[in-house]
Design a protein around this motif. Structure first.
Motif, PDB file in Angstrom:
ATOM      1  N   LYS A 159       0.999  -1.004   0.104  1.00 26.09           N
ATOM      2  CA  LYS A 159       0.178   0.060  -0.051  1.00 26.09           C
ATOM      3  C   LYS A 159       0.966   1.314   0.075  1.00 26.09           C
ATOM      4  O   LYS A 159       0.386   2.232  -0.722  1.00 26.09           O
ATOM      5  N   ASP A 160       1.737   1.489   0.924  1.00 25.96           N
ATOM      6  CA  ASP A 160       2.737   2.421   0.896  1.00 25.96           C
ATOM      7  C   ASP A 160       3.695   2.615  -0.367  1.00 25.96           C
ATOM      8  O   ASP A 160       4.059   3.838  -0.812  1.00 25.96           O
ATOM      9  N   ALA A 162       2.459   3.011  -3.179  1.00 22.47           N
ATOM     10  CA  ALA A 162       1.772   4.106  -3.895  1.00 22.47           C
ATOM     11  C   ALA A 162       2.606   5.635  -3.699  1.00 22.47           C
ATOM     12  O   ALA A 162       2.538   6.329  -4.582  1.00 22.47           O
ATOM     13  N   LEU A 173      -0.532   4.159  -9.064  1.00 17.39           N
ATOM     14  CA  LEU A 173      -1.354   5.364  -8.646  1.00 17.39           C
ATOM     15  C   LEU A 173      -0.934   6.308  -9.379  1.00 17.39           C
ATOM     16  O   LEU A 173      -1.865   7.279  -9.911  1.00 17.39           O
ATOM     17  N   LEU A 190     -10.434   5.575 -10.392  1.00 20.42           N
ATOM     18  CA  LEU A 190      -9.901   5.209  -9.048  1.00 20.42           C
ATOM     19  C   LEU A 190     -10.600   3.818  -8.392  1.00 20.42           C
ATOM     20  O   LEU A 190      -9.837   3.288  -7.748  1.00 20.42           O
ATOM     21  N   ILE A 191     -11.704   3.577  -8.734  1.00 26.09           N
ATOM     22  CA  ILE A 191     -12.393   2.472  -8.320  1.00 26.09           C
ATOM     23  C   ILE A 191     -11.656   1.010  -8.823  1.00 26.09           C
ATOM     24  O   ILE A 191     -11.460   0.228  -8.024  1.00 26.09           O
ATOM     25  N   GLY A 194      -8.883   0.978  -6.675  1.00 27.19           N
ATOM     26  CA  GLY A 194      -9.017   0.473  -5.455  1.00 27.19           C
ATOM     27  C   GLY A 194      -9.224  -1.142  -5.406  1.00 27.19           C
ATOM     28  O   GLY A 194      -8.638  -1.756  -4.556  1.00 27.19           O
ATOM     29  N   TYR A 197      -5.907  -3.046  -5.332  1.00 31.35           N
ATOM     30  CA  TYR A 197      -5.166  -3.210  -4.378  1.00 31.35           C
ATOM     31  C   TYR A 197      -5.935  -4.027  -3.127  1.00 31.35           C
ATOM     32  O   TYR A 197      -5.474  -5.086  -2.693  1.00 31.35           O
ATOM     33  N   PHE A 198      -7.360  -4.170  -3.529  1.00 31.82           N
ATOM     34  CA  PHE A 198      -8.117  -4.815  -2.552  1.00 31.82           C
ATOM     35  C   PHE A 198      -7.741  -6.167  -2.898  1.00 31.82           C
ATOM     36  O   PHE A 198      -7.759  -7.090  -2.010  1.00 31.82           O
ATOM     37  N   SER A 201      -4.562  -7.594  -1.549  1.00 30.89           N
ATOM     38  CA  SER A 201      -4.284  -7.242  -0.182  1.00 30.89           C
ATOM     39  C   SER A 201      -5.587  -8.167   0.626  1.00 30.89           C
ATOM     40  O   SER A 201      -5.185  -8.946   1.818  1.00 30.89           O
ATOM     41  N   TYR A 202      -6.565  -8.226   0.227  1.00 35.83           N
ATOM     42  CA  TYR A 202      -7.604  -8.799   1.202  1.00 35.83           C
ATOM     43  C   TYR A 202      -7.322 -10.275   1.359  1.00 35.83           C
ATOM     44  O   TYR A 202      -7.524 -10.791   2.563  1.00 35.83           O
ATOM     45  N   SER A 205      -4.499 -10.709   3.770  1.00 36.78           N
ATOM     46  CA  SER A 205      -4.758 -10.153   5.165  1.00 36.78           C
ATOM     47  C   SER A 205      -5.708 -11.195   5.980  1.00 36.78           C
ATOM     48  O   SER A 205      -5.485 -11.456   7.089  1.00 36.78           O
ATOM     49  N   ARG A 209      -4.685 -13.306   9.093  1.00 33.28           N
ATOM     50  CA  ARG A 209      -5.702 -13.593  10.443  1.00 33.28           C
ATOM     51  C   ARG A 209      -5.930 -14.884  10.644  1.00 33.28           C
ATOM     52  O   ARG A 209      -6.102 -15.295  11.782  1.00 33.28           O
TER      53      ARG A 209
ATOM     54  N   ASN B  66      -7.213  -2.507   3.701  1.00 33.16           N
ATOM     55  CA  ASN B  66      -6.781  -3.173   2.377  1.00 33.16           C
ATOM     56  C   ASN B  66      -6.576  -2.083   1.100  1.00 33.16           C
ATOM     57  O   ASN B  66      -6.210  -2.779  -0.108  1.00 33.16           O
ATOM     58  N   THR B  67      -6.584  -1.264   1.293  1.00 36.71           N
ATOM     59  CA  THR B  67      -6.485   0.063   0.227  1.00 36.71           C
ATOM     60  C   THR B  67      -5.305   0.903   0.789  1.00 36.71           C
ATOM     61  O   THR B  67      -5.399   1.370   1.812  1.00 36.71           O
ATOM     62  N   PRO B  68      -4.800   1.482  -0.215  1.00 33.12           N
ATOM     63  CA  PRO B  68      -3.702   2.363   0.087  1.00 33.12           C
ATOM     64  C   PRO B  68      -4.463   4.068   0.730  1.00 33.12           C
ATOM     65  O   PRO B  68      -5.397   4.278   0.106  1.00 33.12           O
ATOM     66  N   LEU B  70      -3.413   6.718   0.287  1.00 33.91           N
ATOM     67  CA  LEU B  70      -3.296   7.700  -0.714  1.00 33.91           C
ATOM     68  C   LEU B  70      -4.594   7.498  -1.657  1.00 33.91           C
ATOM     69  O   LEU B  70      -5.117   8.372  -2.120  1.00 33.91           O
ATOM     70  N   PHE B  71      -5.068   6.203  -1.710  1.00 31.04           N
ATOM     71  CA  PHE B  71      -6.314   6.098  -2.582  1.00 31.04           C
ATOM     72  C   PHE B  71      -7.444   6.456  -1.841  1.00 31.04           C
ATOM     73  O   PHE B  71      -8.272   7.217  -2.618  1.00 31.04           O
ATOM     74  N   MET B  75      -9.721   9.100  -3.526  1.00 32.34           N
ATOM     75  CA  MET B  75     -11.182   8.961  -3.685  1.00 32.34           C
ATOM     76  C   MET B  75     -11.999  10.016  -3.111  1.00 32.34           C
ATOM     77  O   MET B  75     -12.950  10.329  -3.650  1.00 32.34           O
TER      78      MET B  75
END
Ligand SMILES: Nc1ncnc2c1ncn2[C@@H]1O[C@H](COP(=O)(O)OP(=O)(O)OP(=O)(O)O)[C@@H](O)[C@H]1O
Ligand SMILES: Nc1ncnc2c1ncn2[C@@H]1O[C@H](COP(=O)(O)OP(=O)(O)OP(=O)(O)O)[C@@H](O)[C@H]1O
Ligand SMILES: [Mg+2]
Ligand SMILES: [Mg+2]
Lengths: 217, 221, 240, 250, 240
Positions: A159-160, A162, A173, A190-191, A194, A197-198, A201-202, A205, A209, B66-68, B70-71, B75
């Motif tokens: 994420k960082d 970016a 980005l 943007l969507i 998003g 990344y999701f 990452s999802y 993560s 867990r 789960n999203t940056p 920055l995003f 947004m």
């Protein structure tokens, strides 16, 4: 007269993919280097005296207490001014790796320390050398114990990453920023970003867990 | 090295930088406070297992985590802008930080709550306390200690992340630094000073937080 | 008097209590022994209404514990309970631990509550620990604190659930001594315990639990030294 | 010196800000384009070397020069005396006027009509400074002002309605107004009494290189390249007064 | 033979061993009893060279343990040791646990190491657990694994440090049985223990530690049932 605004089209796929690839590349570089450096520093911190620890801790503290974005700008400017211009990828990789290292070293330090002193002593009492204890006992047990935290740091690095856009690296980005300027269609782009990344990452993560819960039992 | 440092221009602009630092601090404080309020609600929703609320809370938490950042800020600024919702840079950064803080703190609160052994509840009950008393005197005070440290970290994180205001032209410390340096081209000097200021701010926050915790929490857990 | 009448209790599919009946008279000390998972703790929780029951009835001084009409918080004030794991409240000093419930549950004034608490702390031998935090104390001291905390509520009955099991061997003695003291003072007590010596010497009767039922119940010395049921014999030989 | 270095190296590393259409931007193939890019290519051709375009952010301009990553930055750099302490400027190669763009229905006639409107500009630009100075002089306060991280973001904000008016350069406004998206917008008044004069920048110490660049700029006008690029990116011949002011090194 | 001669040992300002002398003959079983913090564990660690000493000497088969010239890793192969807790390596199966040290320390081939490991696991009654992970086993089984793991190194001496203290009462028996088995087979053993019955029945001699010195040392039955030193008497009455 060239047209300034053109909608996003399929022909941009390659451009977007480059951005995606760049995000992935710099994330992997930072995670790998950050992990290796973090391992070394974490081990050093777990094993060394208070004085060394305070010194090391101070340096790591700076990396953790200054916003990444400022570190990136400062470093890429500074190294340039010093006469060693680096391209954004290299400069970004260095700072992002160091930044990652700062967090990873804490993760690994706690991992090394989580291997109970008595367990190390048991290993020594079997006649294992110091190095064997590290290699066969502390590393495998410690690494297992910290896997969820490691994954957490790794995901935050993705994420960082970016932020490396501020020094001109064409990651996802910044790529999309460019497309937004050209197309004036921020929402759709943007969507899309998003979602990208999701979906990286999802699942990771969630897996982290899951492992954490399993280890807690 | 082919560069001479000119510090005087930075010192001339110190009042503006300090003003930026102040904006940084209060956007993070606000983001933290509102984030906590929302996180409490989300954590309750998640633990109650009532389907629709639990679903909303989970979605919130997962997107935030789960999203940056920055995003989120883009947004809030341009994404919502396309829908005709216009947030000022300050509000856009604030709402993005609130969104993320709430997401992370939800999990912190939930974890903190679950980390209190259920035997504390039984033990209190066996003394004749009502459920409300058990929460008021036993569970919440202990929980607060456990989440205090992660909450401090989240606050520091907010301070650092508010630096993304630079990307939507917000006048916090980074944004101010960026503007000032482009007037004189003294990039290094300005950003070095900004870095030091961030360092001092976070150290001050951590220091006062540990002072406060020493005052608040007497026994150890 | 505590009267337990044919109590059944399940956790999901697992039936933990399978028809337990037992009367404990005022002033009596009853020890419960038995293997892990046999339902000893569960029974105590049911007496205290911390767990519900599925069949049967439990009366404490003729009040039906599990009736809807019963004010359970009120009822629990009568029943002091101490658990295996030290349940001291880690965020309060020893004195605050013991004074909390009298103050907020019994609505005593702060001064009164502190007085009661001090008295009971002295009673269990913690007179010099008022301002210490429980985490700084040994397990045995924490258990004695838990006992004092329960006593400060002036309960009519005390329920003890393996209060010495989590202790270092050297600390067991001091806690048992405290229990002995209470027994001598005439407190009505139900003690789940693994300390056979204690069960034999201090209690009036001993009940041996096996898989959710009372397999043997009798005079203390007899059950421990001369058990009748082969299950009890086997159990006692294992824990020696 | 730098001039020899470039010729010996065989490539010109030319920094451009591709965030500032039409001076520098990405075209529909996501390739660098714009007036500044054209100048880079001309300079390389003049030197007889390859042209290597480096995409810079605004903040990168100075460090890239000092570090030697770029030989020259052609990036609409306003030639303030403050900045000249840090970096070497050539003669001006372009003059912008700062102008207002707003939607037609706002009907802005004079700069003072901005008083109660939401105004935006790119962060750290000279016209931001000018607007803020003007607003302060008039006692407007800064509540109505929004900064954007780049020129592009400022237009996006205008387009979305975040702000009512944007201060930008006349050239940029003119090109934007030719696009379909901005058909409901109109160019407004100029910022009073201010021209933004921009030069190429190079290392402050490279006197010989800067005089080469100065001569190059003269030749761009004399040889007509300037006008060609102007035609490509602005859709008309270069105005005579612009050419004249560049000739005068105003 | 293990010969301990006037050993002193401090942690910082705290003197933990204050001149301990003790000889353990081949084939002998010695139990060490004593209060918490009296230095029992520390002595074992010193024998094993896991901790250094400040004065005195320790010889194992005439090798000066704490001499600079001694290869300590080599020496420890002679001395098997089992601790109170944290013994098994959780990331390896039972078999891997037991085979690791023979393989990497003794440089046996994998097949050889596994053979030795299997033999010792069967020895302690874990013949059916080879592929289980230790975390899935009971505490008693884990302790037996630790014993087998130490035995797989073919040590001449075994040091046991309260190996049953962290176990549930029901699991103590199986571990003590294993120790008994070793004693019967003639293994030389030093056992720090809280189990007085075990000390009395299994060991040849018992040493009572008090604040860093051996306060009483004698034939096992005598020390446990008829202690001479008043300190020993007091200690034994407390742990009963
Ligand atoms: N809250 C609960 N939910 C589900 N099962 C439970 C719960 N509490 C206890 N049990 C199960 O009920 C059975 C009896 O438990 P209980 O604690 O009463 O045993 P015990 O006799 O006290 O054993 P021990 O000596 O180990 O304390 C066990 O199998 C336990 O796993
Ligand atoms: N590594 C160490 N650093 C500092 N002090 C230590 C260390 N190890 C032990 N001690 C101290 O040395 C003293 C003796 O410890 P030791 O573990 O030998 O006692 P013990 O007789 O084994 O007690 P226990 O029955 O509790 O295991 C204790 O006061 C202990 O706190
Ligand atoms: Mg129980
Ligand atoms: Mg010990």
């Amino acid at each position: 007269m060239n047209s300034l605004f053109t909608p996003v089209s399929w022909s941009d796929t390659g451009f977007i993919l480059t951005g995606v690839m760049n995000t992935v590349t710099i994330s992997i570089v930072a995670i790998v280097l950050g992990t290796l450096l973090g391992l070394a520093v974490g081990f050093l911190r777990a094993e060394s005296s208070k004085v060394v620890n305070i010194l090391l801790g101070g340096v790591l503290d700076i990396l953790r207490s200054v916003p990444l974005i400022i570190q990136l700008i400062l470093f890429s400017t500074f190294i340039g001014v010093m006469g060693y211009p680096l391209d954004p990828f290299v400069a970004g990789s260095i700072i992002l790796s160091l930044y990652t290292m700062a967090f990873m070293s804490e993760v690994f330090r706690s991992g090394f320390e989580s291997v109970h002193q008595s367990m190390r002593t048991s290993a020594r009492s079997l006649g294992m050398s110091y190095a064997q204890t590290i290699f066969y006992i502390r590393l495998p047990i410690g690494l297992r114990a910290v896997f969820p935290s490691w994954l957490g740091v790794a995901l935050s690095v993705i994420k960082d990453s970016a932020l490396v856009s501020v020094i001109g690296y064409m990651e996802l980005l910044r790529t999309s920023d460019q497309l937004i300027s050209r197309s004036q269609q921020p929402l759709e782009i943007l969507i899309g970003v998003g979602i990208f990344y999701f979906i990286i990452s999802y699942p990771l993560s969630s897996y982290g867990r899951y492992v954490e819960r399993k280890m807690a039992i | 090295m082919d560069y001479e440092f000119h510090w005087n221009v930075v010192f001339q602009n110190m009042p503006e930088l300090l003003n930026g630092a102040f904006v940084t601090l209060h956007v993070s404080v606000l983001a933290m406070l509102l984030g906590i309020v929302i996180a409490i609600l989300l954590a309750i929703a998640k633990m109650n297992n009532s389907k629709p609320y639990c679903y909303i809370a989970t979605t919130w938490v997962e997107i935030a985590r789960n999203t940056p950042a920055l995003f989120q800020i883009y947004m809030a600024y341009f994404g919502l802008g396309a829908l005709g919702i216009h947030l000022s840079p300050y509000v856009a950064v604030l709402s993005a930080l609130i969104f993320i803080n709430a997401g992370y703190l939800t999990e912190t609160f939930r974890g903190g709550f679950q980390s209190i052994p259920s035997t504390q509840y039984s033990a209190s009950k066996s003394l004749g306390m009502t459920s409300i008393q058990v929460y008021r005197y036993i569970i919440l005070p202990q929980m607060l200690r456990r989440i205090y440290h992660p909450m401090t970290n989240q606050f520091v994180w907010s301070i650092l992340m508010s630096s993304l205001g630079i990307l939507v032209g917000m006048g916090e410390l980074s944004g101010t630094t960026q503007r000032l340096q482009s007037l004189s081209f003294r990039t290094l000097e300005f950003f070095m000073v900004a870095a030091v200021m961030y360092f001092i701010i976070t150290k001050l926050v951590l220091f006062s937080s540990s002072l406060l915790s020493r005052k608040l929490f007497k026994g150890e857990i | 008097m505590i009267s337990i009448q044919n109590v059944h209790k399940s956790f999901g599919d697992l039936e933990v209590l399978k028809g337990v009946s037992l009367d404990v008279q005022k002033g009596e000390v009853l020890s419960i022994i038995g293997g892990s998972g046999s339902g000893k703790s569960t029974l105590l929780y049911c007496i205290n209404a911390i767990e519900g029951i599925h069949k049967g009835k439990i009366f404490v001084d003729d009040v039906d514990v599990h009736s809807k009409a019963t004010n359970k918080d009120k009822l629990r004030q009568k029943l002091g309970m101490v658990f295996q794991q030290w349940n001291s409240f880690p965020h309060m000093t020893v004195l605050e631990n013991a004074a909390l419930a009298p103050r907020i549950v019994k609505k005593m004034s702060k001064a009164e509550a502190i007085e009661v608490a001090k008295k009971e702390l002295v009673h269990v031998g913690l007179g010099d620990k008022f301002d210490v935090y429980p985490t700084k104390m040994s397990g045995g001291q924490q258990q004695r604190l838990a006992i004092a905390r329960a006593l400060a509520m002036k309960p009519d009955y005390m329920l003890f659930d393996e209060v010495t099991s989590a202790l270092d061997p050297e600390l067991v003695g001091e806690v048992l001594d405290t229990l002995r003291l209470l027994a001598d003072e005439g407190m009505t007590m139900i003690c789940v315990t693994h300390e056979m010596g204690f069960a034999r010497d201090v209690s009036d009767r001993v009940a041996y639990f096996h898989e959710g039922v009372i397999a043997e119940l009798g005079e203390a010395k007899q059950v421990i030294t001369d058990p009748q049921n082969p299950l009890t014999q086997k159990f006692l030989s294992k824990v020696r | 010196d730098q001039l020899d270095t470039v010729i010996q190296r065989g490539t010109l590393n030319c920094g451009v800000v591709l965030d500032f259409p039409p001076m520098g931007y990405f075209d529909e193939n996501n390739q660098p384009a714009g007036f500044d890019v054209g100048y880079c290519n001309d300079l390389a051709a003049a030197l007889g070397v390859e042209s290597n375009i480096l995409n810079l952010t605004w903040g990168d301009r100075i460090p890239s020069l000092i570090s030697g990553k770029t030989d020259v930055v052609i990036g609409s750099t306003s030639d303030t005396l403050e900045r000249a302490k840090s970096v070497g400027f050539t003669y001006p190669y372009f003059v912008f006027k700062f102008q207002v763009i707003a939607s037609k229905d706002k009907n802005i006639q004079s700069f003072d009509d901005l008083e109660n409107l939401k105004v935006g500009a790119a962060l750290g630009t000279t016209y931001e400074t000018e607007y803020l100075a003007y607003a302060e002089k008039k006692g407007w306060g800064t509540d109505n002002y929004t900064a954007f991280k780049s020129e592009n973001d400022a237009y996006l904000g205008l387009y979305q309605g975040k702000v009512d008016a944007v201060i930008s350069t006349n050239t940029n406004i003119a090109t934007k107004l030719q696009s379909e998206e901005f058909k409901d917008f109109a160019a407004g008044p100029f910022v009073p009494n201010y021209d933004d004069v921009v030069g190429l920048i190079a290392k402050r110490s490279e006197g010989a290189w800067i005089s080469y660049l100065n001569l190059f700029l003269v030749h761009q006008i004399r040889g007509g390249n300037m006008n060609t690029h102007y035609n490509t990116y602005f859709g008309s011949d270069a105005p005579a007064d612009l050419i004249q002011s560049l000739r005068d090194n105003k």
